[in-house]
Design a protein around this motif. Structure first.
Motif, PDB file in Angstrom:
ATOM      1  N   ASP A  20       0.868  -1.178   0.000  1.00 37.31           N
ATOM      2  CA  ASP A  20       0.000   0.000   0.000  1.00 37.31           C
ATOM      3  C   ASP A  20       0.905   1.229   0.000  1.00 37.31           C
ATOM      4  O   ASP A  20       1.227   1.787   1.051  1.00 37.31           O
ATOM      5  CB  ASP A  20      -0.905  -0.030   1.236  1.00 37.31           C
ATOM      6  N   ALA A  21       1.317   1.645  -1.210  1.00 35.42           N
ATOM      7  CA  ALA A  21       2.303   2.718  -1.327  1.00 35.42           C
ATOM      8  C   ALA A  21       1.770   4.033  -0.768  1.00 35.42           C
ATOM      9  O   ALA A  21       2.498   4.773  -0.095  1.00 35.42           O
ATOM     10  CB  ALA A  21       2.712   2.886  -2.794  1.00 35.42           C
ATOM     11  N   VAL A  22       0.510   4.340  -1.061  1.00 38.97           N
ATOM     12  CA  VAL A  22      -0.059   5.584  -0.544  1.00 38.97           C
ATOM     13  C   VAL A  22      -0.076   5.557   0.985  1.00 38.97           C
ATOM     14  O   VAL A  22       0.295   6.542   1.651  1.00 38.97           O
ATOM     15  CB  VAL A  22      -1.480   5.801  -1.104  1.00 38.97           C
ATOM     16  N   GLY A  23      -0.510   4.434   1.559  1.00 38.72           N
ATOM     17  CA  GLY A  23      -0.514   4.314   3.007  1.00 38.72           C
ATOM     18  C   GLY A  23       0.880   4.454   3.591  1.00 38.72           C
ATOM     19  O   GLY A  23       1.071   5.092   4.642  1.00 38.72           O
TER      20      GLY A  23
ATOM     21  N   VAL B   7      -5.818   7.853   8.083  1.00 38.60           N
ATOM     22  CA  VAL B   7      -7.069   7.283   8.594  1.00 38.60           C
ATOM     23  C   VAL B   7      -8.141   7.302   7.508  1.00 38.60           C
ATOM     24  O   VAL B   7      -8.859   6.310   7.292  1.00 38.60           O
ATOM     25  CB  VAL B   7      -7.536   8.052   9.845  1.00 38.60           C
ATOM     26  N   TRP B   8      -8.260   8.425   6.816  1.00 35.75           N
ATOM     27  CA  TRP B   8      -9.235   8.526   5.719  1.00 35.75           C
ATOM     28  C   TRP B   8      -8.936   7.492   4.641  1.00 35.75           C
ATOM     29  O   TRP B   8      -9.816   6.809   4.139  1.00 35.75           O
ATOM     30  CB  TRP B   8      -9.201   9.941   5.141  1.00 35.75           C
ATOM     31  N   TRP B   9      -7.662   7.369   4.281  1.00 35.86           N
ATOM     32  CA  TRP B   9      -7.267   6.429   3.226  1.00 35.86           C
ATOM     33  C   TRP B   9      -7.487   4.978   3.671  1.00 35.86           C
ATOM     34  O   TRP B   9      -8.001   4.151   2.908  1.00 35.86           O
ATOM     35  CB  TRP B   9      -5.802   6.658   2.869  1.00 35.86           C
ATOM     36  N   ALA B  10      -7.121   4.670   4.915  1.00 36.84           N
ATOM     37  CA  ALA B  10      -7.221   3.291   5.384  1.00 36.84           C
ATOM     38  C   ALA B  10      -8.680   2.851   5.505  1.00 36.84           C
ATOM     39  O   ALA B  10      -9.003   1.681   5.252  1.00 36.84           O
ATOM     40  CB  ALA B  10      -6.525   3.142   6.744  1.00 36.84           C
ATOM     41  N   LEU B  11      -9.572   3.760   5.891  1.00 30.91           N
ATOM     42  CA  LEU B  11     -10.987   3.403   5.968  1.00 30.91           C
ATOM     43  C   LEU B  11     -11.548   3.074   4.591  1.00 30.91           C
ATOM     44  O   LEU B  11     -12.413   2.205   4.458  1.00 30.91           O
ATOM     45  CB  LEU B  11     -11.779   4.547   6.612  1.00 30.91           C
ATOM     46  N   ARG B  12     -11.054   3.753   3.570  1.00 28.85           N
ATOM     47  CA  ARG B  12     -11.495   3.460   2.214  1.00 28.85           C
ATOM     48  C   ARG B  12     -10.902   2.149   1.710  1.00 28.85           C
ATOM     49  O   ARG B  12     -11.572   1.376   1.023  1.00 28.85           O
ATOM     50  CB  ARG B  12     -11.077   4.584   1.250  1.00 28.85           C
ATOM     51  N   ARG B  13      -9.664   1.893   2.060  1.00 31.62           N
ATOM     52  CA  ARG B  13      -8.958   0.729   1.511  1.00 31.62           C
ATOM     53  C   ARG B  13      -9.298  -0.559   2.257  1.00 31.62           C
ATOM     54  O   ARG B  13      -9.164  -1.660   1.715  1.00 31.62           O
ATOM     55  CB  ARG B  13      -7.455   0.994   1.529  1.00 31.62           C
TER      56      ARG B  13
END
Length: 495
Positions: A216-219, A263-269
């Motif tokens: 998860d590069a963005v994460g 947090v926003w990204w992880a909830l989506r992923r």
């Protein structure tokens, strides 16, 4: 009845089977401990070596602090990616790779020619150490399969107890008797023996079907810099203008902004995120993480205050201060087995409550410390405090894995270790800042002791804040079903 007419033997009692640690788990734990001791000793040795290194490297203390800060930032930034790396390489290969990187970093540190090269090589050490500190808990929990978590934790936390006993003493002795390079060469035997044992004893594994193998590069770009920025900001808190100072405010604000973005990204992923934060829906993990954070603040902050008290107020040498800290580690070492046994029997909640109350009671006396307080009395209190901290760490770190599936263990281990690291950085920064302000202008041992007393009261407050949170931990575990494997004679009588 058996085929020969005799009565079959009764199945073994539950106490003889359910509570027994699998020999394979003991072998795995011993293997991991040998390698982990290199990381633990290195960390605790450096806690008493910074002041001596500044003189030996002919540089300022502020610059030498980056030997620790650089290592800490690399350690923390690496931790979130360990679960992904394990899914790609497998636990055995990743452990050997992390240990190998720590070994190479240790050799490079010993060969450093100035403080700048030493800082760079400490970053290499930090990457290897961060990998190992997360992976060791994951591997143990995966082999234990969620059973006897307390006893498993009592085994794997041996390095945590041995470090405070031996590390500062070894560091003080090395700086007193030999060259500073032996601080890093001391790690080499543990790395070599640990690598051999890992190659021989760790179960061979690899990427498992259906597991996440894409990074998860963005994460990673959000979470690792967020953790590093927050920890860096906390390390700059002491000796600055407080939170208003740019060296503190900018990294803290930037780190928190990145954390919100993660947090926003992880909830989506969802489960494909670098660390699946949806696991916080498990109350056990959420409460354990908060408690690990507070314990990190109380433990590591006080570990910094105590040697400073004995050196600055009582005039002890680095080695003398380290020897006076031994009771803490002895108490933690002795409490492990009992805490693990009671956790498996009664759950994390009662064990953690009792441990934190004991720790708080043994921290309060340091709020009244003076320049002439009996060292024997302080050592006795430190022993009791070590008993409490040892029991607390086993209960709350083991609780993080209660109710989770095996594939969720890597994320839980990463979350727990990151929380402990950030809590430790916060505790050190806050207590040092309080100490500096309370002792500003103090020129006598009595005045200095008063400043230390104020800082110790804050450490007691961190501990007291943990007690009500313990009520959210899991209670008595459900009894595990006993499986009786019939003997061949018994099988022959079945229809």
């Amino acid at each position: 009845m058996n085929a020969d007419g005799t009565k079959p033997p009764p199945p073994p009692p539950p106490s003889a089977t359910a509570d027994r640690i699998d020999p394979a788990l003991r072998r795995l734990t011993f293997t991991l401990i040998v390698g982990a001791l290199a990381v633990i000793f290195d960390t605790t040795i450096m806690s008493v070596a910074i002041d001596g290194l500044a003189g030996k490297l002919h540089t300022s203390l502020a610059t030498t602090q980056w030997v620790t800060t650089g290592y800490l930032l690399a350690l923390s930034a690496t931790m979130p990616a360990v679960g992904w790396a394990q899914s790609v390489l497998g636990g055995k290969r990743l452990w050997i790779a992390g240990l190998g990187m720590f070994f190479i970093g240790s050799l490079l540190c010993a060969a450093a020619w100035n403080v700048q090269s030493l800082i760079a090589f400490r970053v290499v050490q930090g990457i290897g150490g961060g990998t190992m500190m997360v992976l060791m808990f994951t591997l143990v929990m995966q082999v234990a399969k969620g059973r006897n978590i307390g006893k498993a934790m009592s085994l794997i936390t041996v390095p945590t107890a041995l470090g405070p006993i031996s590390g500062p003493v070894i560091g003080g002795a090395i700086l007193h008797l030999g060259d500073w390079r032996w601080i890093f060469l001391f790690n080499v035997p543990f790395c070599l023996v640990g690598g051999y044992l890992a190659w021989r004893n760790l179960p061979a594994d690899g990427p498992q079907p259906g597991t996440r193998t894409r990074l998860d590069a963005v994460g990673m770009l959000l979470l690792s810099p967020a953790i590093a920025a927050v920890i860096y900001g906390l390390t700059q808190l002491a000796g600055s203008d407080g939170l208003a100072g740019l060296k503190v405010a900018l990294p803290l604000i930037g780190g928190l902004a990145l954390l919100v973005g993660y947090v926003w990204w992880a909830l989506r992923r969802g489960p494909d995120a670098l660390l699946d934060i949806r696991l916080f829906r498990h109350r056990a993990l959420a409460s354990s993480t908060a408690l690990v954070f507070l314990t990190g603040a109380a433990l590591y902050g006080t570990m910094l205050l105590l040697p400073l008290y004995w050196q600055q107020v009582r005039g002890e040498s680095a080695l003398g201060a380290a020897l006076l800290l031994i009771p803490t580690g002895v108490g933690a070492l002795l409490s492990r087995a009992l805490a693990g046994r009671y956790m498996d029997r009664f759950g994390s909640r009662p064990v953690a409550i009792a441990a934190f109350v004991l720790t708080f009671a043994a921290t309060v006396p340091f709020g009244f410390v003076t320049a002439s307080t009996s060292n024997l009395a302080l050592m006795a209190v430190l022993f009791v405090r070590g008993v409490g901290l040892g029991g607390a760490m086993i209960a709350i770190m083991g609780a993080a894995f209660v109710g989770l599936e095996p594939q969720e263990f890597p994320a839980a281990a990463g979350i727990s270790r990151v929380a402990q690291q950030v809590g430790a950085s916060m505790g050190v920064a806050v207590l040092v800042m309080i100490l500096q302000r309370a002792s500003a202008g103090a020129h006598t041992p009595a005045a200095l002791a008063s400043g230390f007393g104020d800082a110790f009261w804050w450490s007691a407050a961190f501990t007291a804040a943990a007690v009500p949170l313990c009520l959210l931990l899991p209670g008595r575990p459900s009894p595990q079903p006993q499986v009786h494997n019939p003997t061949p004679a018994e099988e022959s009588t079945e229809v």
